[in-house]
Structure formats: structure tokens, C-alpha cells
Design an enzyme around this catalytic site. Sequence first.
Site, PDB file in Angstrom:
ATOM      1  N   TYR A   1      30.815  31.275  39.067  1.00  0.00           N
ATOM      2  CA  TYR A   1      30.911  32.512  38.285  1.00  0.00           C
ATOM      3  C   TYR A   1      30.320  32.318  36.886  1.00  0.00           C
ATOM      4  O   TYR A   1      29.555  33.153  36.398  1.00  0.00           O
ATOM      5  CB  TYR A   1      32.387  32.909  38.217  1.00  0.00           C
ATOM      6  CG  TYR A   1      32.694  34.212  37.522  1.00  0.00           C
ATOM      7  CD1 TYR A   1      32.484  35.427  38.165  1.00  0.00           C
ATOM      8  CD2 TYR A   1      33.223  34.217  36.232  1.00  0.00           C
ATOM      9  CE1 TYR A   1      32.798  36.627  37.532  1.00  0.00           C
ATOM     10  CE2 TYR A   1      33.547  35.403  35.598  1.00  0.00           C
ATOM     11  CZ  TYR A   1      33.329  36.615  36.252  1.00  0.00           C
ATOM     12  OH  TYR A   1      33.636  37.795  35.611  1.00  0.00           O
TER      13      TYR A   1
ATOM     14  N   LYS B   1      27.094  34.206  35.350  1.00  0.00           N
ATOM     15  CA  LYS B   1      27.238  35.034  34.141  1.00  0.00           C
ATOM     16  C   LYS B   1      26.404  34.484  32.989  1.00  0.00           C
ATOM     17  O   LYS B   1      25.900  35.246  32.163  1.00  0.00           O
ATOM     18  CB  LYS B   1      28.717  35.132  33.742  1.00  0.00           C
ATOM     19  CG  LYS B   1      29.583  35.896  34.735  1.00  0.00           C
ATOM     20  CD  LYS B   1      29.159  37.347  34.870  1.00  0.00           C
ATOM     21  CE  LYS B   1      30.139  38.174  35.682  1.00  0.00           C
ATOM     22  NZ  LYS B   1      29.664  39.563  35.893  1.00  0.00           N
TER      23      LYS B   1
HETATM   24  N1  LIG Z   1      38.386  41.697  34.719  1.00  0.00           N
HETATM   25  C1  LIG Z   1      37.989  40.816  33.815  1.00  0.00           C
HETATM   26  O1  LIG Z   1      38.801  40.207  33.109  1.00  0.00           O
HETATM   27  C2  LIG Z   1      36.533  40.547  33.592  1.00  0.00           C
HETATM   28  C3  LIG Z   1      36.178  39.692  32.542  1.00  0.00           C
HETATM   29  C4  LIG Z   1      34.843  39.435  32.305  1.00  0.00           C
HETATM   30  C5  LIG Z   1      33.880  40.030  33.084  1.00  0.00           C
HETATM   31  N2  LIG Z   1      34.247  40.851  34.107  1.00  0.00           N
HETATM   32  C6  LIG Z   1      33.176  41.450  34.902  1.00  0.00           C
HETATM   33  O2  LIG Z   1      33.314  42.855  34.896  1.00  0.00           O
HETATM   34  C7  LIG Z   1      32.827  43.386  36.121  1.00  0.00           C
HETATM   35  C8  LIG Z   1      33.900  44.258  36.760  1.00  0.00           C
HETATM   36  O3  LIG Z   1      35.053  43.460  36.962  1.00  0.00           O
HETATM   37  P1  LIG Z   1      36.449  44.085  37.449  1.00  0.00           P
HETATM   38  O4  LIG Z   1      37.514  43.207  36.894  1.00  0.00           O
HETATM   39  O5  LIG Z   1      36.506  45.549  37.184  1.00  0.00           O
HETATM   40  O6  LIG Z   1      36.331  43.816  39.036  1.00  0.00           O
HETATM   41  P2  LIG Z   1      37.113  44.483  40.252  1.00  0.00           P
HETATM   42  O7  LIG Z   1      38.301  45.238  39.779  1.00  0.00           O
HETATM   43  O8  LIG Z   1      37.290  43.393  41.256  1.00  0.00           O
HETATM   44  O9  LIG Z   1      36.019  45.557  40.810  1.00  0.00           O
HETATM   45  C9  LIG Z   1      34.816  45.086  41.337  1.00  0.00           C
HETATM   46  C10 LIG Z   1      33.895  46.248  41.623  1.00  0.00           C
HETATM   47  O10 LIG Z   1      32.660  45.707  42.116  1.00  0.00           O
HETATM   48  C11 LIG Z   1      32.363  46.302  43.359  1.00  0.00           C
HETATM   49  N3  LIG Z   1      31.625  45.381  44.218  1.00  0.00           N
HETATM   50  C12 LIG Z   1      32.037  44.195  44.735  1.00  0.00           C
HETATM   51  N4  LIG Z   1      31.070  43.668  45.499  1.00  0.00           N
HETATM   52  C13 LIG Z   1      30.030  44.554  45.455  1.00  0.00           C
HETATM   53  C14 LIG Z   1      28.745  44.587  46.056  1.00  0.00           C
HETATM   54  N5  LIG Z   1      28.317  43.585  46.855  1.00  0.00           N
HETATM   55  N6  LIG Z   1      27.940  45.648  45.817  1.00  0.00           N
HETATM   56  C15 LIG Z   1      28.366  46.674  45.031  1.00  0.00           C
HETATM   57  N7  LIG Z   1      29.568  46.687  44.432  1.00  0.00           N
HETATM   58  C16 LIG Z   1      30.386  45.648  44.658  1.00  0.00           C
HETATM   59  C17 LIG Z   1      33.695  46.686  43.952  1.00  0.00           C
HETATM   60  O11 LIG Z   1      33.489  47.685  44.940  1.00  0.00           O
HETATM   61  P3  LIG Z   1      34.576  47.882  46.166  1.00  0.00           P
HETATM   62  O12 LIG Z   1      35.769  48.524  45.533  1.00  0.00           O
HETATM   63  O13 LIG Z   1      33.884  48.767  47.109  1.00  0.00           O
HETATM   64  O14 LIG Z   1      34.862  46.512  46.675  1.00  0.00           O
HETATM   65  C18 LIG Z   1      34.414  47.172  42.699  1.00  0.00           C
HETATM   66  O15 LIG Z   1      34.029  48.489  42.398  1.00  0.00           O
HETATM   67  C19 LIG Z   1      32.404  42.195  36.972  1.00  0.00           C
HETATM   68  O16 LIG Z   1      31.030  41.938  36.825  1.00  0.00           O
HETATM   69  C20 LIG Z   1      33.199  41.050  36.360  1.00  0.00           C
HETATM   70  O17 LIG Z   1      32.594  39.810  36.591  1.00  0.00           O
HETATM   71  C21 LIG Z   1      35.549  41.121  34.383  1.00  0.00           C
END
Ligand SMILES: NC(=O)c1ccc[n+]([C@@H]2O[C@H](COP(=O)([O-])OP(=O)(O)OC[C@H]3O[C@@H](n4cnc5c(N)ncnc54)[C@H](OP(=O)(O)O)[C@@H]3O)[C@@H](O)[C@H]2O)c1
Length: 264
Positions: free
Chosen positions: A173, A177
Amino acid sequence: MSSAIPGSDPAVSGGHPGASSGAPVALVTGASRGIGRAIAECLAAAGFTVVVNYASSTAAAAEVVTAIETAGGKAWSHQANVGDEEQVEALFKAVLAREGRLDVLVNNAGITRDGLLLRMKTADWQSVIDLNLTGVFLCTRAASKVMLKARCGRIINITSVVALMGNAGQANYSAAKAGLLGLTRSNAAEFAPRGVTVNAVAPGFIASDMTEKLDKEAILKAIPLGRMGRAAEVAGAVRFLAADPAAAYITGQVLQVDGGMVMR
Ligand SMILES: NC(=O)c1ccc[n+]([C@@H]2O[C@H](COP(=O)([O-])OP(=O)(O)OC[C@H]3O[C@@H](n4cnc5c(N)ncnc54)[C@H](OP(=O)(O)O)[C@@H]3O)[C@@H](O)[C@H]2O)c1
């Protein structure tokens, strides 16, 4: 957000110069849940017609569209695995067929497959690289065809603070990133002559499905603001980077939304 009426936000009214008629259009990948959903709702409230991409959560994506429409905005959803070249092509074909323009791309879709390096399966390394890095390349390449021709556009990549600091158990990851940072800066340099900006937002720990199982006590100790971030707080940074003209002169930058976790 002051208004939920499309086009009423002075930050985006009229859309970006050079684009065709109608409301400006934003595509948010992985917008069915979490941070992506908040970004979709925030951009819709700012006047964008939002394309809600998702991988498999059809009902959740439909719910996001309904929530946006109920608030007075415009949105529609499209299923596509953004790590798959053919599905990405179909996604962009659908956006152009329906809207005829693309003003903002938010590369938000992401997954984790955590594990210590010694025991990390090659498949877990590869799937994270395929979606979190190659997926952004595929979407950016498709969007750039439209944006470079229109001589305007905003690309916003959702990276993570672990790109800056690394994290035990997240080699795949963190590498993906961190790769996004290089991609962001290279694309920013390459697209700048055509008026297309490329920036990254690096969230810290944000409450979502992705962080649900983490040890909150240990995490909170590392955050000067003393709490997890909210998806809406990441969305606010994205909205700023998408705003015209507010962020028109910003490119190749990384905006951290991390409660002060990483100070450089
Ligand atoms: N949460 C954190 O603390 C955090 C921190 C730093 C960065 N981020 C980044 O922020 C972004 C969103 O994170 P989140 O926490 O909101 O994640 P999340 O709640 O797990 O949601 C992930 C989203 O990505 C979609 N997804 C997964 N695989 C996919 C694919 N192959 N093609 C298209 N869409 C796909 C999912 O769709 P489905 O619902 O259809 O599966 C869902 O809408 C990510 O890039 C993550 O790395 C998150």
C-alpha cells in the site's frame, strides 16, 4: 457547503474555460462508500454533475446518487473495476457519451491487503499495485485525452500519509501510494502546458470501512489533533483543488489532511 444547487457555487459556476456547455462534470472513482462518497456529495453540492464509480456495491452507489439528487444535485453511477484497462475505457466512453465533457477526475478508489513483508503473498502485493497505482495511471491516461484537448481540467489523486512515512505491514500500500506522488508530479509537469493541473491529497487516518478494524488507541496517540479525520474533511480539500479559479495556480502539490500527523 453553502448551497446544494448545481451551478450556484461561484467556485465552479460556468465550469472550466474551454469545456463544452452544461454543468462541469466530475468523475470520482470508488465513490460508493467512505471518502469517495463524501467527495462525490461535496462536488455535487458545489455544482458538478458527478459520475459515481464503484466496483461491486451497486446498492450503495445507487444510494449515493439518490442522496445527491435529494440534495438538489446531479449524479449517476457506473460500475467499473478501475484496475482493468477495458473497464476503464468503457467507463470513460460512457462519461463522454452521456456528458460530452470531463472537468475533474478524482482517483480515489483504493484497497488494502496488509501483512508483514516476509509473509506477504505476491497476489496481495500485485492487487494493491494494480488498483492503487496502475488504476490511477489508466484513469489518468483516459482523462488526459479529453482534458489536454480541452486545454483544461483537474486531476486529484488520493494518496496517503503512509506514502510519506511508510508503515509496517503496508509495504504494498505504501509503495503504491508513494508511486502516486511520482505520478502526480510527473503528470503535473507533463500536462501543465495545456492548463491541466494534477495534485494529490494525502489523508491520515480517516474513519471509514478501511480503518474500522485498526487499533484506534495507538493511532490517536500519533495524531496531534487527537481524533480520526472525517471523510468530509478530505472532501473539502478535494473540492478546493477542483475549484476554479481558487486552485487554478496549484499543480504538482500534495495536500495533507491528517490532523498534523506528518509535519514537513
Ligand atoms: N480511510 C483512511 O484512513 C484513508 C487514509 C489515507 C488514504 N485513504 C485512501 O482514500 C481512498 C478511499 O478510502 P476509503 O477509506 O474511503 O475506502 P473504502 O471505505 O474501503 O471504500 C473504497 C471504495 O473504493 C471502491 N473500489 C474498491 N475496489 C475498486 C475497483 N477495483 N474499482 C473501482 N472502485 C473500487 C469501493 O467500491 P465498492 O463499494 O463497490 O467495493 C469503494 O467505493 C483510498 O484510495 C484509500 O487508500 C484512506
